[in-house]
Design an enzyme around this catalytic site. Structure first.
Site, short mmCIF file in Angstrom:
data_model
loop_
_atom_site.label_atom_id
_atom_site.label_comp_id
_atom_site.label_asym_id
_atom_site.label_seq_id
_atom_site.Cartn_x
_atom_site.Cartn_y
_atom_site.Cartn_z
N ILE A 1249 0.82 -1.21 0.00
CA ILE A 1249 0.00 0.00 0.00
C ILE A 1249 0.85 1.26 0.00
CG2 ILE A 1249 -2.01 -1.05 1.07
CD1 ILE A 1249 -1.05 -0.09 3.75
N GLY A 1250 2.16 1.11 0.05
CA GLY A 1250 3.02 2.29 0.03
C GLY A 1250 4.45 1.88 -0.20
N GLY A 1252 8.40 3.61 0.17
CA GLY A 1252 9.23 4.73 0.55
C GLY A 1252 10.66 4.53 0.09
N SER A 1255 11.86 1.75 2.75
CA SER A 1255 10.76 1.09 3.43
C SER A 1255 9.64 0.78 2.46
CB SER A 1255 10.23 1.96 4.57
OG SER A 1255 9.69 3.16 4.06
N SER A 1256 8.85 -0.20 2.83
CA SER A 1256 7.64 -0.54 2.09
C SER A 1256 6.54 -0.76 3.11
CB SER A 1256 7.83 -1.80 1.25
OG SER A 1256 8.86 -1.62 0.31
N LYS A 1272 4.93 -1.57 8.33
CA LYS A 1272 5.94 -0.81 7.62
C LYS A 1272 7.27 -1.53 7.81
CE LYS A 1272 8.01 3.81 7.46
NZ LYS A 1272 7.97 5.16 8.05
N ASP A 1369 7.13 16.48 7.66
CA ASP A 1369 6.76 15.86 6.39
C ASP A 1369 5.24 15.77 6.27
OD1 ASP A 1369 7.20 14.79 3.92
OD2 ASP A 1369 7.52 12.75 4.62
#
Length: 1512
Positions: A1249-1250, A1252, A1255-1256, A1272, A1369
């Site tokens: 779902i994301g 970075g 990171s995932s 995460k 952020d």
């Protein structure tokens, strides 16, 4: 013989025969045969077997290639086969010539590529001779037909072939020695250099059939053709029929005597020198790239056809091409605009694949066929996109060129019958002009055909193209919104016509006589009418053009035209709802101006202005009255028609016109009232039908409009309300509306009219109970009117409802029965009327009547009046006139069971003066203070006098139907009434009627009775009022005694006052039932203290509650103090805490139609009053801000419990990070896992779902508990040990920081593990995804949503900043939304940004940084010192992102993040804020985006902003 051979050779099919002759080039004249004998001799000398072998080899190769490729072609090309050789002993030269054309070489005319064909130049078409038109042999006309073998070559012909081969190769023709494979490769190489659009063009040209080459006829009379037909009649006839059978080509002009040049059949295209490839058998299009996959419709054939037909009819418009591969598509409403992207094949409407807007572009803009596989491809390749746009632009550019010359030529040639046009021009006009004519008959905006009967306009100064008038008006609105000059959408030239885009006021000369003076007068009376009239006068109808009135309405519209003019009336019949709405706004303006002028209202110089005007005489005396009468009569006639308009905005405009007419119409006498009532009757009838409209907004607004009419001079539709010193007597209020309901007897089969009337009756009984239930309001007991007469209005309504009980329409029957039962429950305390209702049910023995009678008897048994009814209690009541005011229920009725609901009985006992309604036990202030803590639940059933309620049905929670009817009273009653404080919102309250107008209130009716059904409001609204009660609750024992027994735990104010079922059950319905002993309360108001002022006894706005047949009662908490910290125990309530109140969705006349009254002449004391009022404004605002902040902090103080995962729990003092067993011991300080918690064993990883930097993020599920989580995964392995230590430390900091955060707007962590080379952070699952994801899926948010999310974001940041944490952020991708869409939580606390700054590979984080940079404050990007204010800057950027669905600074257009950094760091102004934001939200964004950090307010201060307080 030699001569014959030479002649044969010269006229044969050999290309060389003409190529070698110097006179034979290009001109096509007669061949000279001077060298024929020598040529013939050479041919005979070289005769031998070599020619035959070579011919056989060529024949085999041709046959081989044909057999391979012919079956692959959609249509077979035509080959030019020669006739069989004739005998050499021909009797005349002509047969010899004909026989000479039948040599053994059988030359083949292959259709060349269409791009290579042109009108001039040497090519195969000039070198290969063939018979005249239609003489080619269809060698491949039928795929299955066996070819006849080629004729054997004659001995004389073979040497000729050898000689030809020895000479130089002919122009444009390869030697036959070339291998077919080599030529194939050569053609493929040539094809790769050809652009994609060329392929498409060639393919389209190829569909028209092969080129048939026409030779130069030897004789102009066509004798050669005749002899050929004699020699081989079968072949000639077949070949002549072949082109005609295809139906693709028009006959060649070569047959005409004037056609003396050899021309190809591809006119208008430049010829290229491309080698013909005989073996390709007519295949012209070179090999293409593979098309995109998924070229099949995902729907069934029927559904596919339905969608295509819907798109072809849709009212969509091509506004402009906004990008290289994107279009802007609009609808009828200027707000409905969508971006369609070609290639990705998506649309901003987010309605899934193949939405109507994408299909509109493919079918109508690109004009694809419905069967084209490209239509249903989910993505298109670049060359396909280029091809589509190439065709589109070529079509548009062909229309931009000034008036079609071919069209002009066609008309000229048709009229003059001249033959001056060349044959190529004629063929061009026959093929291309048909396409161009079709283009010119198509509107370039809606891409539909233009019919003669439609209203069309033309670009006068530019391309002279026609367009739909309606389409052009939509384009003009688009230009106006973009603040651009109006230009032609095709040629971009300035639009000369003034039909559109005009803002000047129309000249008074063009107006009808009755309104001319009004228009002139209103120009000078703008100060009187206020800013509203100044704004509304800036519209004009001239830019809509003259609209046609349908013939059926000609007679009806004739009187309207005389009063309002043809222009305005014509626009009322427009097919475009925007035009109709604008016409009504103009009508409202004109009517109000004319009526003001007729009434002599002006700024004081009306005499001078009217005297100088051309129509000055119309402003005096009886002419004013006549003008006023004509205007009102015509306006009512118009409104009776336009109020039936199905478009909501047009309907609202019609109601605004109705209000403008009534408030400026005087009504001083009974005759004027009767006339006005007669004129308004058709308008009310039309609105009555709208009361049952399928659109809930329309039905609510219609009912609310008629309720305003019922309020008489106290409502928004008061007659003459805006006229100074009008003194109008009104139109009749409730009585007039009742007459409209009951006057026209509607037929039973017209269910719309019946249902509309019943819906209004249902609301009337609730809104005006004093009109229909006289016992609700205590009137003078000495009046002698019988009870039945006093209830005649109620009985007339119930008689009307009774007629529809058996109606075949289910809704009509149900509503009729509900009205009857509800009214019966209301009159249970008046047995006379109740028995009358029973008698009315005896007229029929139908099923419904019988059932209704049983239900009424059940109600009578329930309240124990059945015996009194049966004994005829009406005759034995000792003659007491006010007996219906007595309680007719025994005392034991007050006792309740566990299932029953609380009741309240208020005793107003008699004194020596009679009913002591004006004498209370305490002062009015004391009573008000005592009752301040009592709130009205959704089902309170207190009546105003000695009245008790029946015991309602047991509470049914599954239906969720807690009907309550709360009635706000005003101080107009002659008797004090003990009711509860009103909690309705201002939209449900009615201004009190001044004493001067109290005479209009007939029968001492309470004008202020406004029932308010109390549905489930948002918890936010509930808490607001609970806090008010907390402050207002008196600190004494009396208040404890009067603790609210009927109060819900959460008061639910609302203006949603209609009777239909609520959308969801009231939250309080699930509360436990109270103690029966505490659920009855009697307020004995006997006292010696007197209050003789009938108007002063009821100083507070109060409520009378009327129970219905489905009333549901709800017990309450014992204490009025509510602990806001423990109040939230439901996640739904918590999530809805900042949502808009549900009352905002209710449509009322005031919210939709009513406008502020024009400014009245102010008194001299006004300024002083304003100064006194505003002296303490600052202190008051500061107090309100502190109160708002306290509420905001209190509301965000509690949240739902976090799910527990046993393996992730740690003891106090232990590190939150649990290290798994198979992880190396290189990471000290972590907690050893007591229970393993490993991936794919104890927890499962789902979809990503994301993504970075290092990171995932994935969805995950705990196997043991089923808890959904987001995990995460961050890898901590780096190249060097020092860098890895820094990374590990940063990760630990983020994890430990998150473990200590606990706030409703901060993401919470379930736990963390360290497994192998990854840290796993388990955080709570937010099913809604990120704000950025929602924006990309659904588009920009509405402002109410932006305010809701911004407030929660500021709450979360305020919590972080108080804990000395800077997020750094804040952006849409880091703001997560839960499954309800109401709760926002801040995620990702900057670890990724810190990691990215640790020196990573070039470009590794470019994508992530690019998304972050646009939200970073300038001081951060400049490397300066920053603090909490950088998060506040990001809040302003997030507001921009949510409001327009794209990041600030146009970041998506910057591919280089360094350029974006430079742009922001060097900016001297804030990023642009969307213009559509309201002033409040815009102010918040500007405060956040102050360039200097010290100028930005803290997040805690921003929470005090009024834009957030208005939603409480």
């Amino acid at each position: 013989m030699a001569a014959a051979a030479g002649n044969r050779a010269s006229s044969s099919g050999f290309p060389g025969a003409r190529a070698t002759s110097p006179e034979a080039g290009g001109g096509g004249g007669a061949l000279k045969a001077s060298s024929a004998p020598a040529a013939a001799a050479g041919l005979l000398r070289e005769a031998g077997s070599g020619g035959r072998e070579r011919a056989d080899w060529r024949r085999r190769q041709l046959r081989k290639v044909r057999s391979v490729e012919l079956d692959q072609l959609p249509e077979q090309p035509l080959f030019l086969a020669a006739s069989p050789p004739a005998s050499s002993t021909s009797p005349s030269p002509e047969p010899a010539d004909a026989a000479g054309s039948g040599t053994g070489f059988q030359p083949v005319a292959v259709p060349p590529p269409h791009g290579a064909a042109s009108r001039g130049g040497a090519h195969l078409t000039e070198s290969v001779a063939a018979p005249d038109s239609g003489a080619s042999s269809p060698a491949a006309a039928e795929p299955g037909e066996k070819r006849a073998p080629a004729a054997e070559p004659s001995p004389a012909a073979a040497p000729a072939g050898r000689e030809m081969e020895n000479k130089e190769t002919l122009k444009g023709l390869h030697k036959m020695d070339d291998r077919p494979e080599e030529r194939m490769i050569r053609e493929k190489l040539k094809a790769t250099c050809m652009p994609a659009w060329k392929h498409e063009w060639l393919e389209r040209r190829n569909r028209r059939g092969p080129v048939v080459v026409k030779p130069i006829p030897v004789k102009g009379d066509g004798s050669e053709m005749n002899h050929l037909a004699a020699e081989s009649p079968g072949e000639v006839q077949a070949s002549a029929a072949s082109p005609a059978s295809k139906g693709r080509r028009s006959p060649s002009p070569g047959n005409s005597p004037s056609g003396r040049t050899v021309k190809s059949e591809s006119p208008g295209v430049r010829r290229k020198r491309v080698s013909p490839v005989p073996f390709q058998s007519g295949r012209i299009t070179p090999p293409r790239r593979a098309p995109s996959p998924d070229g099949f419709s995902p729907y069934s054939p029927e559904e596919t056809n339905r969608r295509v037909n819907k798109v072809m009819r849709a009212r969509l418009y091509l506004l402009q091409q906004i990008g290289p591969n994107s279009f802007l598509i609009g609808g009828d409403s200027p707000d409905n605009k969508y971006r369609v992207f070609i290639g990705p094949q998506n649309c901003s409407c987010a309605r899934g694949t193949f939405c109507i807007h994408l299909l509109f572009v493919m079918l109508r803009v690109f004009q694809l066929e419905p069967s084209d596989p490209m239509l249903w491809r989910k993505t298109l390749k670049n060359f396909e996109v280029e091809s589509l746009f190439q065709k589109y632009h070529s079509r548009r550019s062909s229309r931009i060129k000034a008036p079609s010359r071919n069209t002009i030529q066609k008309f000229v040639s048709r009229m003059s019958n001249s033959h001056t046009l060349s044959s190529s021009s004629t063929s061009t006009s026959s093929s291309e002009n048909s396409i161009k004519d079709e283009e010119e008959q198509m509107c370039p905006i809606c891409l539909l055909g233009m019919l003669d009967e439609e209203s069309l306009t033309v670009c006068e100064d530019g391309c002279r193209n026609k367009l739909h008038h309606h389409c052009m008006s939509i384009w003009a609105e688009e230009c106006r919104r973009n603040r651009e000059p109006l230009i032609c959408p095709l040629c971009r030239s300035k639009w000369r016509s003034h039909d559109f885009y005009s803002h000047e006021l129309s000249s008074p000369v063009d107006s009808p006589s009755s309104l001319r003076a009004a228009q002139q007068q209103t120009v000078q009376q703008q100060p009187l009418a206020g800013s509203r009239r100044n704004q509304e006068s800036n519209f004009n109808l001239t830019h809509y053009g003259t609209q046609q009135i349908p013939p059926a309405y000609k007679d009806l519209a004739e009187p309207w035209i005389q009063v309002f003019g043809m222009e305005l009336v014509g626009c009322l019949f427009s097919r475009n709802w925007n035009v109709r709405e604008m016409a009504l706004r103009r009508l409202s303006h004109d009517v109000s101006g004319a009526l003001l002028l007729a009434n002599g209202e002006s700024t004081g110089n009306s005499g001078g202005s009217s005297g100088s005007s051309p129509s000055g005489g119309a402003t005096s005396g009886s002419s004013q009255t006549s003008i006023s009468g004509d205007v009102v009569e015509a306006c009512c006639s118009v409104l009776s028609m336009v109020c039936a308009d199905p478009v909501y905005k047009v309907y609202v405009a019609a109601l605004k016109t109705l209000r403008a007419m009534l408030v400026y119409t005087p009504c001083h006498s009974l005759a004027e009232r009767i006339k006005l009532q007669r004129l308004l009757q058709p308008v009310v009838d039309t609105i009555l039908v709208k009361c049952a409209d399928a659109n809930s907004r329309t039905s609510q607004l219609s009912i609310s409009t008629l309720l305003e009419l019922c309020k008489g001079q106290a409502g928004e539709l008061a007659v003459g309300r805006e006229i100074l010193k009008a003194g109008s007597i009104g139109i009749g209020g409730v009585d007039y509306v009742l007459n409209c309901i009951l006057g026209n007897q509607t037929e039973s089969n017209n269910w719309q009219e019946l249902l509309g009337r019943l819906c209004l009756i249902d609301r009337l009984l609730l809104e005006f109970p004093a009109e229909f239930y006289p016992h609700i309001v205590s009137t003078d007991v000495s009046q002698a009117e019988p009870v039945e007469i006093r209830y005649k209005k109620l009985l007339s309504l119930l008689t009307f409802a009774l007629q529809s009980i058996d109606n075949s329409h289910s809704m009509v029957g149900k509503l009729s029965r509900r009205i009857y039962l509800s009214s019966a429950r209301m009159v249970t305390t008046v047995p006379h009327v109740f028995s009358k209702l029973l008698e009315m049910l005896s007229v029929s023995s139908s099923t419904h009547f019988t059932r209704m009678r049983r239900r009424l008897m059940a109600i009578a048994d329930e309240v124990e009046i059945a015996e009194a009814i049966q004994l005829g209690v009406e005759d034995t009541l000792d003659g007491q006139q006010d007996s219906f005011l007595q309680a007719s229920v025994p005392n034991n009725y007050l006792e309740t069971t566990e299932n029953s609901s609380p009741e309240c009985t208020v005793h107003l006992e008699k004194t020596g003066k009679g009913l002591c309604a004006t004498k209370l036990s305490a002062s009015s202030e004391d009573i008000s203070e005592r009752l301040a803590s009592i709130s009205v639940g959704p089902s309170s059933s207190t009546t105003t006098t000695t009245t008790t309620t029946e015991q309602p049905k047991p509470m049914v929670q599954t239906k969720g139907r807690p009907h309550s009817q709360c009635l706000n009273s005003s101080p107009l009653s002659h008797h004090s009434q003990l009711m509860f404080p009103a909690l309705s919102t201002p939209s449900s309250s009615t201004p009190s009627v001044p004493a001067g107008t109290a005479t209009d209130v007939s029968k001492h009716r309470l004008q202020g009775f406004i029932p308010c059904r109390i549905p489930s409001a948002s918890p936010q609204t509930q808490r607001k009022f609970s806090l008010q009660f907390h402050r207002n609750c008196p600190e004494n024992k009396d208040s404890d005694k009067l603790s609210p027994v009927f109060t819900q735990s959460r008061p639910l104010p609302s203006s949603n006052i209609h009777r239909p079922k609520p959308s969801r059950p009231t939250p309080g319905n699930t509360s436990k039932q109270g103690d029966p002993s505490k659920n009855s309360m009697t307020l004995d108001l006997n006292s010696s203290s007197k209050c003789d002022d009938s108007f002063g006894c009821s100083s507070n706005s109060s409520n009378a509650v009327i129970p219905s047949d489905e009333t549901v009662f709800t017990p309450v908490e014992e204490k009025c103090r509510l602990d806001v910290n423990t109040e939230l125990n439901s996640s739904i309530e918590d999530l809805l805490e900042a949502s808009m109140p549900s009352s905002d969705t209710t449509v009322t006349f005031k919210s939709e139609v009513a406008v502020l009254s024009p400014e009245k002449a102010e008194n001299d004391d006004t300024y002083k009053d304003d100064v006194n009022h505003n002296q303490k404004c600052k202190e008051k605002m500061e107090a309100e801000e502190e109160e708002a902040l306290a509420i905001a902090m209190a509301m965000s103080a509690s949240q739902d419990a976090l799910p527990i995962v046993p393996q992730l729990q740690v003891e106090n003092g232990e590190d939150i990070i649990i290290i798994q067993q198979d992880t190396p011991e290189t990471l000290p300080g972590h907690t050893k896992a007591k229970q393993p918690y490993r991936e794919d064993t104890e927890w499962l990883k789902g979809q990503q779902i994301g993504l970075g930097a290092f990171s995932s993020c994935y969805q995950a599920q705990d196997v043991g508990t089923g808890t959904l989580m987001a995990v995460k995964q961050v890898t901590y392995v780096r190249n060097t040990s020092s860098e890895q230590e820094e990374v590990v430390e940063a990760l630990r900091e983020e994890i430990r920081m998150m473990s200590h955060l606990n706030h409703p707007n901060i993401i919470r962590m379930l736990g963390a593990t360290c497994e192998k080379s990854n840290y796993n952070l388990f955080i709570e699952w937010m099913a809604g995804g990120s704000v950025a994801h929602l924006l990309s899926k659904y588009g920009a948010f509405k402002e109410s949503v932006v305010i809701n999310y911004t407030e929660q974001l500021l709450r979360g940041l305020s919590y972080l900043h108080e804990n000395q944490i800077i997020h750094r952020d804040v952006k849409g991708a880091n703001l997560l939304i839960d499954s309800t869409g109401q709760r926002l939580r801040i995620a990702d606390f900057g670890a990724a940004a810190r990691l990215a700054s640790k020196g990573t590979g070039a470009g590794e984080f470019q994508g992530q940084l690019l998304g972050t940079i646009a939200f970073m404050a300038p001081e951060v990007l400049r490397g300066q010192q920053y603090g909490r204010s950088c998060d506040v800057w990001s809040v302003g950027c997030a507001i921009i992102e949510m409001a327009c669905a794209k990041p600030p600074w146009n970041a998506e257009k910057h591919s280089n993040h360094l350029a974006l950094i430079f742009k922001i760091a060097s900016a001297t102004t804030a990023p642009s804020i969307p213009s559509h934001l309201s002033p409040g939200l815009r102010d918040v964004a500007l405060r956040c985006l102050e360039l200097q950090p010290q100028d930005r307010p803290p997040s805690r201060e921003l929470l005090k902003h009024p834009v957030f307080r208005t939603t409480w």
